[in-house]
Design an enzyme around this catalytic site. Structure first.
Site: not given
Length: 497
Positions: A277, A347, A351
């Site tokens: 990020k 990233d 999930r």
């Protein structure tokens, strides 16, 4: 680090007779003082005081004035009620909003009080539901996170919070305080720095709290996760020297006929992994375990309330770091149950851990599965910072949204367009973990649906924005961890029971 969470008790006393440092009454936008059992003459005195300090009465506003003669408290906080009218509480289309106005007024009042040792709330409480809402808002508003301050500002909280109401409403006050305590417990988890809260310590503290409520706890460590094929958790956790954990909590009262399963994303810090990020996007990533925090505190609260419903909580915990052994874009992992996933973006890790836990939860065939996750920035783009997106099977999705309307936790039902599944087509594996940009919140839910049986009632709540308040406090919502959606999950359990 531990800290005390505020609580509240009910008391039967007239507003003007309550001996406290601060008395809280309501003030409407029209300048009318509304209070439980307050003499009309004293209400008029307070309305004049409101005019003298230019109190607006708008929702979330407060003004503190000296107590007039005849009031036992030292001072009075005028808590804004906006357009609230007591008649709204009996109107089906207005009752939920009216309850939340009182909840927010109580929260704003307590949030504005920093040095009093005792507070009495005399907001109008004609029935048990209203008394519960006031108690909930008061405790949520009184919350401060001071565990890491050298001079703990939490010590300035009111030691005694009392809700003035009829004797028949006292149990409702206790219930509201219990629900608020659970919400504050989730806030504590979210607010704790990732230096100290990582999968092992997160799991240990959850187990400690759960066992205190006689909730059965089982923990999978990295060796057990590897042996049993939890490829999502292992893959995401590989880049950190602090390995992943899966925690299962079980509350099973004898008279329960329904089974609710909660699945929480517990990424204790999310750097993005190899798909790193930007620095500015990492500042709030200690909050990426907000789903697991909410699921844990929801089951603990349900146990405290002794609701007659079986609840299991599956908490998928990992730290997503770009270490030497971190998973790489183009790696293929095997989720628990056998489905393979090509990792195209490290990233999109939440999930993957949720997929493991969803399959595990589904093997028990619960009546309803709800997963809770700070899953996508697209949720914030679509719905803002205060409204969670709810997806999944229609009946389950609607059950969650209806419960949220009772609690005042803003949620909105979202669809699953059929074309989004094609975004995850992979040439190498059964499915890949990231798709195209359009509909990002929805497509993340579509990915998760691939790990839920077709006949299973299931809802997915994306709390990316609402779980962490990076703006100014408002109502009963503080800065940083909010505890969303503990209260809605408890309401869902009660409705299911």
């Amino acid at each position: 680090m531990t800290q005390s969470i505020p609580s509240a008790a009910g008391r039967t006393a007239a507003a003007h007779k309550a001996k406290a440092d601060v008395l809280v009454v309501g003030l409407t936008a029209e300048g009318t003082v509304l209070a439980e059992d307050l003499k009309p003459a004293l209400a008029k005195d307070l309305e004049k005081a409101a005019v003298s300090v230019d109190a607006s009465g708008r929702l979330d506003s407060t003004a503190r004035v000296p107590a007039p003669a005849g009031v036992a408290a030292d001072s009075v906080v005028l808590a804004g009620l906006g357009e609230f009218s007591p008649a709204d509480l009996t109107e089906p289309t207005k009752a939920d909003a009216a309850l939340d106005a009182l909840r927010r007024a109580a929260g704003s009042a307590l949030r504005s009080i920093t040095k009093a040792r005792s507070v009495a709330l005399a907001l109008p409480s004609p029935d048990a539901a209203v008394a519960e809402a006031i108690a909930t808002g008061a405790v949520l508003g009184a919350y401060r996170y001071g565990a890491y301050r050298s001079e703990d500002k939490a010590k300035t909280l009111a030691a005694g919070i009392e809700v003035l109401t009829a004797k028949s409403n006292l149990k409702a006050v206790e219930r509201g305080a219990v629900i608020a305590r659970g919400t504050c417990g989730a806030r504590d988890f979210v607010n704790q720095p990732p230096l100290d809260l990582y999968p092992e310590t997160f799991a240990a503290e959850v187990v400690r709290q759960a066992k205190a409520e006689k909730i059965k706890a089982t923990v999978w460590d990295p060796a057990k996760l590897e042996a049993e094929g939890f490829g999502g958790l292992i893959g995401v956790g590989r880049g950190s020297k602090r390995g992943p954990r899966l925690v299962k909590l079980e509350y099973a009262p004898r008279r329960a006929s329904k089974h609710l399963a909660l699945v929480g994303k517990g990424i204790t810090f999310d750097s993005g992994g190899i798909s790193l990020k930007p620095a500015a996007s990492m500042e709030d990533m200690k909050s990426d375990m907000g789903g697991a925090a909410a699921a844990a505190q929801a089951i603990i609260t349900i146990a405290r309330l002794q609701l007659p419903v079986k609840v299991t909580a599956w908490l998928a915990m990992a730290e997503n770091m770009p270490g030497a052994d971190a998973q790489r874009p183009s790696d293929v992992i095997t989720i628990y149950g056998g489905k393979t996933v090509e990792v195209t973006n490290t990233d999109a890790e939440g999930r993957l851990v949720l997929a493991d836990a969803l399959v595990a939860a589904g093997k028990e065939n619960p009546d309803l599965i709800i997963d809770i996750a700070t899953l996508t920035g697209a949720q914030i783009v679509a719905l803002g910072n205060r409204t969670s997106g709810v997806m999944g099977r229609t009946n389950a999705r609607n059950a969650v949204v209806l419960a949220s309307e009772k609690t005042g936790e803003a949620m909105w039902p979202m669809p699953f367009p059929e074309e989004l599944l094609s975004y995850f087509d992979s040439e190498t594996a059964d499915i890949k973990n990231s798709g195209k940009r359009p509909g990002g919140m929805l497509s993340a839910g579509v990915f998760l649906q691939e790990f839920v049986a077709d006949e299973q009632d299931w809802a997915h709540i994306d709390i990316a924005g609402p779980s962490f308040n990076s703006e100014s406090p408002w109502g009963y919502t503080p800065a940083e961890g909010t505890g969303v959606p503990v209260r809605t999950l408890v309401q869902v359990a009660e409705n299911l029971a």
